[in-house]
Design an enzyme around this catalytic site. Sequence first.
Site: not given
Ligand SMILES: *Cc1c(COP(=O)(O)O)cnc(C)c1O
Length: 400
Positions: A145, A366, A161, A322, A158, A141-142, A359, A154, A163
């Site tokens: 990363r 986020k 959860c 969420d 939880c 998404r980002y 989120d 798990c 997911r």
């Molecule tokens: C939370 C998340 C991350 C990591 O986010 P940071 O703000 O860098 O901790 C990366 N990808 C997805 C899809 C996420 O939900």
Amino acid sequence: MTNAQNVTGSEKTVGFNPEPVYRVGLNEFPTGGRGRAWGDVPASQWNSWIWQQQNRVRTMPDLERVVDVTKDEHEAFDKSSELFNMAITPYYAALMDPTDPDCPIRLQSVPKMGELTVQPEEMEDPLAEERDMPVPGITHRYPDRVLFYTTHHCPVYCRHCTRKRKVSDPGSAAQKKQLEDGLEYIRKTPSIRDVVISGGDPLSNSDERLDYILGSLRKIPHIEVFRLGTRNLVTLPHRITDDFVRIIAQHKPFYVHTHFNHPKECTAEAFHACAKIADAGIPINNQMVLMRGINDDPQVVKRLNHLLLMMRVRPYYIFQCDMSQGISHFRTPVEVGINIIEHLRGHTSGMAVPHFVIDAPGGGGKIPLIPNYVLSKDDEKVVVRNYLNKEYVYPQPKQK
Ligand SMILES: *Cc1c(COP(=O)(O)O)cnc(C)c1O
């Protein structure tokens, strides 16, 4: 449900032997105890993560041996079992108050009727993680990363959860092929520099498989860091054996991200597990989920964060709950989270102040929410307030 992946090897219990009590100054981290059901279990079994996995609380008779089950819990168990199983490690179950149904450990692990209410605005996949999936098992998404799902298992399911759609569902277990496809995607996407290894709980993989996953990521030249996201420090700290730590320490630099929600979870066992990871040179961050009746109180969060810092765990995020199905009974108004930050910032160590984030539903990522400290702003000056609500003027520089 113990699958082969969870119980490989018999020597993995070596090296988990917490002192009865950890102390830092006046603060005590007591051992978790044995609850009502496990007083006779020898330490060699109790401290074995394999024994803990194999003896999880999964049925109503199991649960009745541990706590006074309420009518609500009974009914919720009968009705929720097809939707989302119950599983609790004996260690975590022994932290539950047997007579208080509102115990924060119990609320996180025993089904409640609230789970069966699905609000119209709730979603199966609230963060649209499946939409942003270039290959199964990766959410990208980002820009730099990705999330990398490595198992659906798990030790504890939880109740909050996010997911639920995947976790505990044995039909969708990440296969070796999916793991390879995920690694291949990361290898051929040079914009990725940070990988969040997630699940399920990645520590439900065998040590051998984790060694392979971490080692494979480390070999990719554009990968700078990764994070191992695990709740085992909270729900199954015995999993952090000497063998495990020796293996993972070979793949630094990386981070462990964990999920403590309440001071009751800060036991000697958890302290011991965090110390082993921190001693190996791996920093630990905490991602708390804000939940009604569990930690929606600034004093509870402050105490938790102080205990975490003593355990060398840095509070990183507080997540607004969420929009997952069946968790509306945990949700708080957003003001609650903002108010918690207001009560932390300035009042205590900056290290104890995490980011409060939503989120965004639908996959917006986020988004931080902070108290408003800027009272007015123009080209000449900014008027700000501090944590005691006193006003200060900061003159802007003459030229920009
Ligand atoms: C939370 C998340 C991350 C990591 O986010 P940071 O703000 O860098 O901790 C990366 N990808 C997805 C899809 C996420 O939900």
